[in-house]
Every structure is written in structure tokens, then in C-alpha cells.
Design a protein around this motif. Sequence first.
Motif, PDB file in Angstrom:
ATOM      1  N   LEU A  13       0.807  -1.221   0.000  1.00 42.78           N
ATOM      2  CA  LEU A  13       0.000   0.000   0.000  1.00 42.78           C
ATOM      3  C   LEU A  13       0.840   1.271   0.000  1.00 42.78           C
ATOM      4  O   LEU A  13       0.542   2.211  -0.731  1.00 42.78           O
ATOM      5  N   LEU A  14       1.881   1.320   0.819  1.00 46.94           N
ATOM      6  CA  LEU A  14       2.672   2.557   0.932  1.00 46.94           C
ATOM      7  C   LEU A  14       3.418   2.906  -0.359  1.00 46.94           C
ATOM      8  O   LEU A  14       3.356   4.065  -0.803  1.00 46.94           O
ATOM      9  N   PRO A  15       4.096   1.965  -1.015  1.00 46.01           N
ATOM     10  CA  PRO A  15       4.715   2.334  -2.294  1.00 46.01           C
ATOM     11  C   PRO A  15       3.684   2.688  -3.370  1.00 46.01           C
ATOM     12  O   PRO A  15       3.914   3.603  -4.168  1.00 46.01           O
ATOM     13  N   ALA A  16       2.531   1.994  -3.369  1.00 47.65           N
ATOM     14  CA  ALA A  16       1.493   2.325  -4.354  1.00 47.65           C
ATOM     15  C   ALA A  16       0.971   3.738  -4.111  1.00 47.65           C
ATOM     16  O   ALA A  16       0.755   4.507  -5.061  1.00 47.65           O
ATOM     17  N   PHE A  17       0.781   4.094  -2.842  1.00 49.03           N
ATOM     18  CA  PHE A  17       0.343   5.453  -2.521  1.00 49.03           C
ATOM     19  C   PHE A  17       1.388   6.477  -2.938  1.00 49.03           C
ATOM     20  O   PHE A  17       1.056   7.514  -3.519  1.00 49.03           O
ATOM     21  N   ALA A  18       2.654   6.204  -2.666  1.00 48.19           N
ATOM     22  CA  ALA A  18       3.727   7.138  -3.011  1.00 48.19           C
ATOM     23  C   ALA A  18       3.822   7.339  -4.525  1.00 48.19           C
ATOM     24  O   ALA A  18       3.954   8.476  -5.006  1.00 48.19           O
ATOM     25  N   VAL A  19       3.734   6.251  -5.282  1.00 46.54           N
ATOM     26  CA  VAL A  19       3.809   6.357  -6.743  1.00 46.54           C
ATOM     27  C   VAL A  19       2.591   7.106  -7.287  1.00 46.54           C
ATOM     28  O   VAL A  19       2.716   7.966  -8.167  1.00 46.54           O
ATOM     29  N   GLY A  24       0.411  11.983  -9.645  1.00 47.27           N
ATOM     30  CA  GLY A  24      -0.596  13.043  -9.617  1.00 47.27           C
ATOM     31  C   GLY A  24       0.025  14.416  -9.474  1.00 47.27           C
ATOM     32  O   GLY A  24      -0.408  15.387 -10.096  1.00 47.27           O
ATOM     33  N   TRP A  25       1.061  14.521  -8.649  1.00 43.89           N
ATOM     34  CA  TRP A  25       1.758  15.806  -8.459  1.00 43.89           C
ATOM     35  C   TRP A  25       2.425  16.253  -9.762  1.00 43.89           C
ATOM     36  O   TRP A  25       2.336  17.409 -10.146  1.00 43.89           O
ATOM     37  N   LEU A  26       3.088  15.332 -10.431  1.00 47.79           N
ATOM     38  CA  LEU A  26       3.745  15.685 -11.689  1.00 47.79           C
ATOM     39  C   LEU A  26       2.728  15.995 -12.796  1.00 47.79           C
ATOM     40  O   LEU A  26       2.963  16.874 -13.625  1.00 47.79           O
ATOM     41  N   ALA A  27       1.619  15.276 -12.810  1.00 47.54           N
ATOM     42  CA  ALA A  27       0.596  15.533 -13.831  1.00 47.54           C
ATOM     43  C   ALA A  27      -0.119  16.856 -13.568  1.00 47.54           C
ATOM     44  O   ALA A  27      -0.683  17.446 -14.481  1.00 47.54           O
TER      45      ALA A  27
END
Length: 179
Positions: A13-19, A24-27
Motif C-alpha cells: 500500500l505505501l509504495p502504491a500510494f507514493a507512486v 498526480g503531483w507531476l501531472a
Amino acid sequence: MFISGHDLPPAVLLPAFAVAAATGWLAGARRRGPLAIGTGLLTAQGALHFLYARAQADPAAPAGHHPGTGPAEAMGGLPAGAIGMLVVHIVGAVICALWLARGEEAFFRLARAVAALAFTPLRLLLASPDAPHAPRRPAVPRTTAPARSGAAALLGHTLVRRGPPPPSGIRATAPGAAV
């Protein structure tokens, strides 16, 4: 716990959330329309479903078997309920894309209005008091006149605007009056 009835470990969950957050931030670096937002949402949902299905897979299960799917499969190998889930995800992505695109447009419109309202008094305060296109007086050549003394020297640069304009020649008030 997910709809499948299985928990996901925090290591998934944590790596999926981070990615997802970083993507989303970059987009979000520029404005996008509903089509681009919807495509990105569907891609992210598909990638997360694939990741979560791999993480929930039971190592004792046969290859290609995902938890929560019984022997009843429909539509050529798709698990039962997969079509419904696909439709729900597509409808959700469309609604979210429209909502995000319209919300982004409304936010930027509101931000422009607030900025205009907030900075108008500051612009007026910092504005130059001179008119930008004020007509300039024609330069009057200086004459060499004898120096004045007393009151005439003090009033030498004043402009008197009292009384009627000085006569500039003969002015006729009726046709044929000037002879």
C-alpha cells in the motif's frame, strides 16, 4: 480490507500510494482537460488493480487464479463480476474527470477574481498620478527682456486667467459687420 475480503500488506500500500501521489503531483504541473484526466484515472486504476491482485494472490492457488473468484467465470475467462466492476470504474473515472476538470476551471476563475480584487487597491496606490497621454505645451522661446525688479519679478511666471480673453483682432458678431 477490500471487497475481495483480503487485506493488503503495508509494504504494498505505501509504495502504491507514493507512486500514485507523485504521478498526480507531476501531472498537475499544467491544466488538463477531462479526456486526459479520465485516461490518467483509468490507467492508474488498472495499474493499482493489477498490483493489488498480484499482492493478494494465494501462493497455493493455481496460476491465473485470483482470490475472490470462484469457478464460475463469464465472458471468456473473465471472473464473475468483472464486467460490472469494469463498468463501475469507467463511470467513476468519467465522473471524476468531469468533476476535476470543472473544479479546476472554477478554482482558477475564482483565483483570478480574488487576485484582481486584492491587487486593485495596490495598483491604484502605486499608479503614477500623471496622465499617461497628457498634451504637452508647446515650447515658448525666451526673449531677452530687461531684468524686472520687485513685484514684477515675483509674478513673472504666473498665468492670469481672470476676465475675458484678450482681443485678437476684429471680431464680427453679425455677417457684414466687419468693414
